[in-house]
Write a protein that holds these residues in place. Structure first.
Motif, PDB file in Angstrom:
ATOM      1  N   ILE A  51       7.526  -0.448  -0.703  1.00  0.00           N
ATOM      2  CA  ILE A  51       6.778  -0.460  -2.310  1.00  0.00           C
ATOM      3  C   ILE A  51       8.354   1.208  -2.505  1.00  0.00           C
ATOM      4  CG2 ILE A  51       5.731   0.216  -3.726  1.00  0.00           C
ATOM      5  CD1 ILE A  51       4.807  -1.772  -2.347  1.00  0.00           C
ATOM      6  N   TYR A  52       8.312   2.200  -2.106  1.00  0.00           N
ATOM      7  CA  TYR A  52       9.457   3.479  -2.570  1.00  0.00           C
ATOM      8  C   TYR A  52      10.515   2.867  -2.901  1.00  0.00           C
ATOM      9  CZ  TYR A  52       5.854   7.072  -3.350  1.00  0.00           C
ATOM     10  OH  TYR A  52       5.023   8.362  -3.596  1.00  0.00           O
ATOM     11  N   GLY A  53      10.781   1.156  -1.665  1.00  0.00           N
ATOM     12  CA  GLY A  53      11.897   1.089  -1.340  1.00  0.00           C
ATOM     13  C   GLY A  53      12.012  -0.193  -2.719  1.00  0.00           C
ATOM     14  N   ILE A  54      11.521  -0.547  -3.142  1.00  0.00           N
ATOM     15  CA  ILE A  54      11.454  -1.581  -3.385  1.00  0.00           C
ATOM     16  C   ILE A  54      11.747  -0.979  -5.441  1.00  0.00           C
ATOM     17  CG2 ILE A  54      10.041  -3.280  -5.802  1.00  0.00           C
ATOM     18  CD1 ILE A  54       8.533  -3.404  -2.688  1.00  0.00           C
ATOM     19  N   MET A  55      11.104   0.093  -5.919  1.00  0.00           N
ATOM     20  CA  MET A  55      11.121   1.632  -6.786  1.00  0.00           C
ATOM     21  C   MET A  55      12.675   2.083  -6.381  1.00  0.00           C
ATOM     22  SD  MET A  55       8.721   4.305  -7.654  1.00  0.00           S
ATOM     23  CE  MET A  55       7.711   3.957  -7.331  1.00  0.00           C
ATOM     24  N   LEU A  56      13.122   2.292  -5.475  1.00  0.00           N
ATOM     25  CA  LEU A  56      14.335   2.993  -5.622  1.00  0.00           C
ATOM     26  C   LEU A  56      15.723   1.700  -6.114  1.00  0.00           C
ATOM     27  CD1 LEU A  56      16.505   4.517  -5.294  1.00  0.00           C
ATOM     28  CD2 LEU A  56      16.882   3.772  -2.217  1.00  0.00           C
ATOM     29  N   GLY A  57      15.295   0.036  -5.265  1.00  0.00           N
ATOM     30  CA  GLY A  57      15.953  -1.254  -5.904  1.00  0.00           C
ATOM     31  C   GLY A  57      16.258  -0.890  -8.237  1.00  0.00           C
ATOM     32  N   SER A  58      14.919  -0.598  -8.188  1.00  0.00           N
ATOM     33  CA  SER A  58      14.309  -0.726  -9.558  1.00  0.00           C
ATOM     34  C   SER A  58      14.787   0.100 -11.281  1.00  0.00           C
ATOM     35  CB  SER A  58      12.594  -0.829 -10.019  1.00  0.00           C
ATOM     36  OG  SER A  58      12.286   0.250  -9.556  1.00  0.00           O
ATOM     37  N   LEU A  59      14.908   1.338  -9.714  1.00  0.00           N
ATOM     38  CA  LEU A  59      15.830   2.536 -10.608  1.00  0.00           C
ATOM     39  C   LEU A  59      17.794   2.155 -10.438  1.00  0.00           C
ATOM     40  CD1 LEU A  59      13.475   5.202  -9.111  1.00  0.00           C
ATOM     41  CD2 LEU A  59      14.197   4.188 -11.972  1.00  0.00           C
ATOM     42  N   ILE A  60      18.079   1.736  -9.329  1.00  0.00           N
ATOM     43  CA  ILE A  60      19.559   1.755  -9.499  1.00  0.00           C
ATOM     44  C   ILE A  60      19.728   0.286 -10.385  1.00  0.00           C
ATOM     45  CG2 ILE A  60      21.465  -0.045  -7.628  1.00  0.00           C
ATOM     46  CD1 ILE A  60      20.037   1.102  -5.353  1.00  0.00           C
ATOM     47  N   GLY A  61      18.652  -0.504 -11.338  1.00  0.00           N
ATOM     48  CA  GLY A  61      19.053  -1.758 -11.324  1.00  0.00           C
ATOM     49  C   GLY A  61      19.148  -1.607 -12.882  1.00  0.00           C
ATOM     50  N   ALA A  73      22.965  -4.595  -6.324  1.00  0.00           N
ATOM     51  CA  ALA A  73      22.430  -3.114  -4.882  1.00  0.00           C
ATOM     52  C   ALA A  73      21.128  -3.700  -5.545  1.00  0.00           C
ATOM     53  CB  ALA A  73      23.031  -1.703  -5.376  1.00  0.00           C
ATOM     54  N   GLY A  74      21.043  -3.324  -6.963  1.00  0.00           N
ATOM     55  CA  GLY A  74      18.969  -3.276  -7.072  1.00  0.00           C
ATOM     56  C   GLY A  74      18.371  -4.225  -6.298  1.00  0.00           C
ATOM     57  N   ILE A  75      19.047  -5.727  -7.041  1.00  0.00           N
ATOM     58  CA  ILE A  75      18.658  -6.695  -6.179  1.00  0.00           C
ATOM     59  C   ILE A  75      18.292  -6.519  -4.866  1.00  0.00           C
ATOM     60  CG2 ILE A  75      18.914  -9.198  -5.770  1.00  0.00           C
ATOM     61  CD1 ILE A  75      19.644  -9.283  -8.825  1.00  0.00           C
ATOM     62  N   LEU A  76      19.437  -5.957  -3.577  1.00  0.00           N
ATOM     63  CA  LEU A  76      19.981  -6.297  -2.475  1.00  0.00           C
ATOM     64  C   LEU A  76      18.423  -5.028  -1.908  1.00  0.00           C
ATOM     65  CD1 LEU A  76      23.140  -7.304  -1.846  1.00  0.00           C
ATOM     66  CD2 LEU A  76      22.148  -8.068  -1.363  1.00  0.00           C
ATOM     67  N   VAL A  77      18.686  -4.311  -2.288  1.00  0.00           N
ATOM     68  CA  VAL A  77      17.302  -3.297  -2.181  1.00  0.00           C
ATOM     69  C   VAL A  77      16.057  -3.580  -2.245  1.00  0.00           C
ATOM     70  CG1 VAL A  77      16.488  -0.580  -2.547  1.00  0.00           C
ATOM     71  CG2 VAL A  77      19.107  -0.933  -2.300  1.00  0.00           C
ATOM     72  N   TRP A  78      15.763  -4.450  -3.302  1.00  0.00           N
ATOM     73  CA  TRP A  78      14.594  -4.764  -3.687  1.00  0.00           C
ATOM     74  C   TRP A  78      14.569  -6.111  -2.395  1.00  0.00           C
ATOM     75  CZ3 TRP A  78      14.282  -7.975  -8.278  1.00  0.00           C
ATOM     76  CH2 TRP A  78      13.191  -8.596  -8.903  1.00  0.00           C
ATOM     77  N   LEU A  79      15.319  -6.459  -2.100  1.00  0.00           N
ATOM     78  CA  LEU A  79      14.484  -7.802  -1.514  1.00  0.00           C
ATOM     79  C   LEU A  79      14.881  -7.291  -0.145  1.00  0.00           C
ATOM     80  CD1 LEU A  79      14.932 -10.702  -1.152  1.00  0.00           C
ATOM     81  CD2 LEU A  79      17.412 -10.855  -0.688  1.00  0.00           C
ATOM     82  N   TRP A 146      -3.947  -8.407   1.188  1.00  0.00           N
ATOM     83  CA  TRP A 146      -3.786  -8.043  -0.605  1.00  0.00           C
ATOM     84  C   TRP A 146      -2.500  -7.247  -0.751  1.00  0.00           C
ATOM     85  CZ3 TRP A 146      -5.061  -9.954  -4.489  1.00  0.00           C
ATOM     86  CH2 TRP A 146      -6.637 -10.223  -4.578  1.00  0.00           C
ATOM     87  N   MET A 147      -1.987  -6.910   0.895  1.00  0.00           N
ATOM     88  CA  MET A 147      -0.942  -6.289   1.058  1.00  0.00           C
ATOM     89  C   MET A 147       0.750  -7.603   1.462  1.00  0.00           C
ATOM     90  SD  MET A 147      -0.531  -3.340  -0.091  1.00  0.00           S
ATOM     91  CE  MET A 147       1.009  -2.952   0.009  1.00  0.00           C
ATOM     92  N   ILE A 148       0.201  -8.771   2.102  1.00  0.00           N
ATOM     93  CA  ILE A 148       1.081  -9.694   2.342  1.00  0.00           C
ATOM     94  C   ILE A 148       1.954 -10.507   0.946  1.00  0.00           C
ATOM     95  CG2 ILE A 148       1.104 -12.102   3.099  1.00  0.00           C
ATOM     96  CD1 ILE A 148      -0.427 -10.284   5.865  1.00  0.00           C
ATOM     97  N   ILE A 149       0.303 -10.417  -0.531  1.00  0.00           N
ATOM     98  CA  ILE A 149       0.414 -11.217  -1.396  1.00  0.00           C
ATOM     99  C   ILE A 149       1.352 -10.554  -1.842  1.00  0.00           C
ATOM    100  CG2 ILE A 149      -0.784 -12.151  -3.252  1.00  0.00           C
ATOM    101  CD1 ILE A 149      -3.494 -12.507  -1.243  1.00  0.00           C
ATOM    102  N   ILE A 150       1.154  -9.069  -1.842  1.00  0.00           N
ATOM    103  CA  ILE A 150       1.502  -7.997  -2.989  1.00  0.00           C
ATOM    104  C   ILE A 150       3.445  -8.576  -2.456  1.00  0.00           C
ATOM    105  CG2 ILE A 150       2.676  -6.004  -3.149  1.00  0.00           C
ATOM    106  CD1 ILE A 150      -1.071  -5.469  -3.651  1.00  0.00           C
ATOM    107  N   PHE A 151       3.486  -8.451  -1.201  1.00  0.00           N
ATOM    108  CA  PHE A 151       5.240  -8.641  -0.557  1.00  0.00           C
ATOM    109  C   PHE A 151       5.855  -9.310  -0.683  1.00  0.00           C
ATOM    110  CE2 PHE A 151       4.071  -3.835   1.409  1.00  0.00           C
ATOM    111  CZ  PHE A 151       5.502  -3.825   0.403  1.00  0.00           C
ATOM    112  N   ALA A 152       4.748 -10.697  -0.772  1.00  0.00           N
ATOM    113  CA  ALA A 152       5.355 -11.874  -0.759  1.00  0.00           C
ATOM    114  C   ALA A 152       6.036 -12.574  -1.867  1.00  0.00           C
ATOM    115  CB  ALA A 152       4.014 -13.138  -0.342  1.00  0.00           C
ATOM    116  N   CYS A 153       5.684 -11.857  -3.064  1.00  0.00           N
ATOM    117  CA  CYS A 153       5.216 -12.417  -4.841  1.00  0.00           C
ATOM    118  C   CYS A 153       6.773 -10.935  -4.940  1.00  0.00           C
ATOM    119  CB  CYS A 153       4.231 -11.566  -5.390  1.00  0.00           C
ATOM    120  SG  CYS A 153       2.810 -12.499  -5.835  1.00  0.00           S
ATOM    121  N   TYR A 154       6.780  -9.856  -4.472  1.00  0.00           N
ATOM    122  CA  TYR A 154       8.456  -8.897  -4.788  1.00  0.00           C
ATOM    123  C   TYR A 154       9.257  -9.861  -3.640  1.00  0.00           C
ATOM    124  CZ  TYR A 154       5.955  -4.890  -6.439  1.00  0.00           C
ATOM    125  OH  TYR A 154       5.927  -4.589  -7.556  1.00  0.00           O
TER     126      TYR A 154
END
Length: 177
Positions: A51-61, A73-79, A146-154
């Motif tokens: 989740i922190y990695g996705i947060m980092l991707g959002s900050l890059i974006g 770069a943001g999308i790839l870190v997020w992905l 729930w975490m499977i659902i959350i990460f699948a959505c991301y």
């Protein structure tokens, strides 16, 4: 539709919403750990890092969403983080619902020596729970599910946003500068 998503990805609002969603999940995880006293396991800590990695991707974006290099770069870190988190959540659910003698999770988290988060911030990154324990559920769905659902959505949203980069954005939109 994809042109509109491309346009959204060029604005700071979408990247801020991504950041806000990850921030809320992190605050929730810390509340579960410290407020409710639920012991995180190693897989919980690793999913928190995803989740922190996705947060980092959002900050890059957020830095410069109008520039393709920052968006990509943001999308790839997020992905990448969403894929890692999804795989960790799937393994966590597997340990809880289909226990196998050969499948276990480590007792202690193992970070690289140059990123010893468990030593720097032990209250956030030390694991002292068991991966096989089912300690919380909501609407009859366990936390690992729930975490499977959350990460699948991301993961799904990141793939759609990545694909939308191939389309030209709408010229006029309320989401542009």
């Amino acid at each position: 539709m994809l042109s509109l998503l491309n346009q959204y990805s060029r604005g700071r609002v979408a990247w801020f919403l991504l950041f806000l969603s990850t921030f809320i999940f992190e605050i929730t995880a810390l509340y579960f750990q410290h407020g409710l006293g639920l012991a995180p396991c190693t897989l919980c800590i690793y999913q928190r890092c995803a989740i922190y990695g996705i947060m980092l991707g959002s900050l890059i974006g957020l830095i410069a969403p109008s520039k393709l290099i920052f968006r990509l770069a943001g999308i790839l870190v997020w992905l990448f983080s969403a894929i890692k988190g999804f795989n960790l959540a799937m393994f966590h659910a597997h340990l809880q619902f289909e226990p196998n003698l050969g499948d276990t999770c480590a007792i202690n988290v193992q970070f690289p020596s140059w990123l010893a988060l468990n030593e720097w911030l032990p209250s956030m990154f030390n694991a002292y729970g068991s991966c096989a324990d089912k300690i919380w559920s909501f609407l009859t769905i366990e936390m690992s599910q729930w975490m499977i659902i959350i990460f699948a959505c991301y993961l799904l949203v990141s793939l759609v946003i990545l694909f939308s980069q191939l389309f030209s954005p709408n010229k006029k939109s309320i989401w542009s500068k």
